[in-house]
Design an enzyme around this catalytic site. Structure first.
Site, PDB file in Angstrom:
ATOM      1  N   THR A  13       0.821  -1.211   0.000  1.00  0.00           N
ATOM      2  CA  THR A  13       0.000   0.000   0.000  1.00  0.00           C
ATOM      3  C   THR A  13       0.854   1.259   0.000  1.00  0.00           C
ATOM      4  O   THR A  13       0.490   2.262  -0.613  1.00  0.00           O
ATOM      5  CB  THR A  13      -0.940  -0.004   1.217  1.00  0.00           C
ATOM      6  OG1 THR A  13      -1.799  -1.147   1.158  1.00  0.00           O
ATOM      7  CG2 THR A  13      -1.804   1.253   1.258  1.00  0.00           C
ATOM      8  N   SER A  53       1.449  -7.344  -0.768  1.00  0.00           N
ATOM      9  CA  SER A  53       2.013  -8.455   0.005  1.00  0.00           C
ATOM     10  C   SER A  53       1.056  -9.629   0.140  1.00  0.00           C
ATOM     11  O   SER A  53       1.458 -10.722   0.531  1.00  0.00           O
ATOM     12  CB  SER A  53       2.478  -7.979   1.388  1.00  0.00           C
ATOM     13  OG  SER A  53       1.386  -7.649   2.220  1.00  0.00           O
ATOM     14  N   THR A  89       1.342  -4.438   4.245  1.00  0.00           N
ATOM     15  CA  THR A  89       1.080  -4.770   5.650  1.00  0.00           C
ATOM     16  C   THR A  89       0.434  -6.139   5.838  1.00  0.00           C
ATOM     17  O   THR A  89       0.508  -6.710   6.925  1.00  0.00           O
ATOM     18  CB  THR A  89       0.170  -3.704   6.294  1.00  0.00           C
ATOM     19  OG1 THR A  89      -1.082  -3.656   5.591  1.00  0.00           O
ATOM     20  CG2 THR A  89       0.823  -2.337   6.265  1.00  0.00           C
ATOM     21  N   ASP A  90      -0.194  -6.684   4.774  1.00  0.00           N
ATOM     22  CA  ASP A  90      -0.938  -7.933   4.949  1.00  0.00           C
ATOM     23  C   ASP A  90      -0.065  -9.067   5.465  1.00  0.00           C
ATOM     24  O   ASP A  90      -0.497  -9.850   6.323  1.00  0.00           O
ATOM     25  CB  ASP A  90      -1.575  -8.357   3.622  1.00  0.00           C
ATOM     26  CG  ASP A  90      -2.832  -7.574   3.293  1.00  0.00           C
ATOM     27  OD1 ASP A  90      -3.139  -6.610   4.018  1.00  0.00           O
ATOM     28  OD2 ASP A  90      -3.498  -7.909   2.302  1.00  0.00           O
TER      29      ASP A  90
END
Length: 334
Positions: A13, A53, A89-90
């Protein structure tokens, strides 16, 4: 002398903008640094990949590990004082634990990202990246292993997970211990995380090591556990209910799979707290008695990466599985 930091861009992101097909990673590391306005640290950028990710594989994570090792091996005028990785961030917590498990250098490696796209007026990526560079350049961040910098906080890779899907303060340590914070332009380190000795870095075998994560829930049977092995998993992390519980069907299947050579580790689907063999009649006491080590010091997502790394190096055996999990997941002394 001005500190020098290498920034490895991988997408996420923080590097994404809005398109007709949704938010997509498409910005370079140099663009991100220019927007972050970092002026007091020399920076080099490496555009390793530009993906969300949620699309990462173990192979991608090994590539990131290789890139970090290559940067840290630089000498002379190319030597850096630290490394920053911009990341989605995932699955940031998975890449972070892989890097920390193999990190054998005093210089800091810092992961960061964003919850809002790069072109959002109220985006958080600029501040997170600037903070991450400051931490990577700070002498106080040496000998702390791999760190996650997000929303003004410095967190250890070990035990940190994403706790909110959209909040800017997206990460926290399930062990309840932060490392420090960034106050303005100042990095303040309050504590040092405890870390075991480094494991060997991942090889191409890591890319092909299948370890699945199977959650427990009311009415769960042994189907998913057996199916994971049937399609090629050599290891499975069981995310039990509560303190690490399942049911008699799962215990029976786990006993069969252990006897056939599958590596199993018991974790929990609960965000915080220990995992232990307490309950019988299909609970954790039966799973531990069957020979499944309980992992309390890492969330299940990170236990999966640890198990894959150990299996890829052929380090895990029935007679040492519990001791290895105790050292590398439960933070017990080697």
């Amino acid at each position: 002398m001005q500190a020098r930091v290498a920034v490895i861009a991988t997408g996420g992101t923080i590097a994404s903008t809005a398109t007709e097909g949704g938010v997509v990673a498409n910005r370079t590391g140099a663009t991100l640094l220019a927007d972050a306005g970092v002026r007091d640290v020399r920076t080099d950028t490496i555009d390793l990949m530009t993906v969300g990710s949620y699309r990462l594989t173990l192979g991608h994570m090994r590539e990131i590990s290789d890139a970090v090792a290559e940067v840290l091996a630089r000498g002379g005028e190319d030597r850096v004082d630290g490394v920053v990785i911009t990341h989605g961030t995932d699955t940031l917590e998975e890449t972070a634990i892989l890097l920390d498990l193999v990190h054998d250098d005093p210089r800091p490696v810092v992961l960061t990202g964003a919850q809002r796209p790069q072109d959002a007026a109220d985006g958080d990526g600029r501040r997170n990246l600037a903070d991450a560079v400051r931490v990577a350049a700070s002498p106080d961040a040496r000998d702390l292993g791999v760190l996650i910098v997000f929303a003004g906080r410095v967190l250890p890779a070990r035990g940190t997970r994403k706790i909110h899907t959209t909040a800017l303060a997206a990460f926290d340590s399930v062990l309840g211990a932060g490392v420090g914070e960034i106050r303005g332009d100042t990095v303040v380190i309050a504590s040092a995380p405890r870390r075991p000795k480094p494991l060997p870095r991942p090889t191409s075998d890591f890319d092909r090591t299948r370890v699945d994560l199977v959650d427990m829930y009311p009415g769960a049977d042994d189907a998913l556990l057996r199916a994971a092995v049937a399609v090629g998993a050599t290891g499975v992390v069981i995310a039990g209910t509560g303190i690490g519980n399942a049911n008699p069907d799962v215990v029976s299947a786990a006993t069969d799979l252990l006897a056939a050579g599958t590596a199993l580790v018991l974790s929990t689907r609960v965000p915080e707290g220990p995992v232990a063999g307490v309950y019988g009649n299909g609970g954790g006491a039966d799973l531990v008695a069957a020979g499944i080590p309980a992992a309390s010091g890492l969330p299940a997502t990170q236990v999966r990466i640890l198990l894959a790394l150990l299996l890829s190096h052929h380090m895990l055996r029935a007679d040492n599985a519990t001791s290895l999990i105790d050292v590398y997941a439960n933070n017990q002394e080697d």
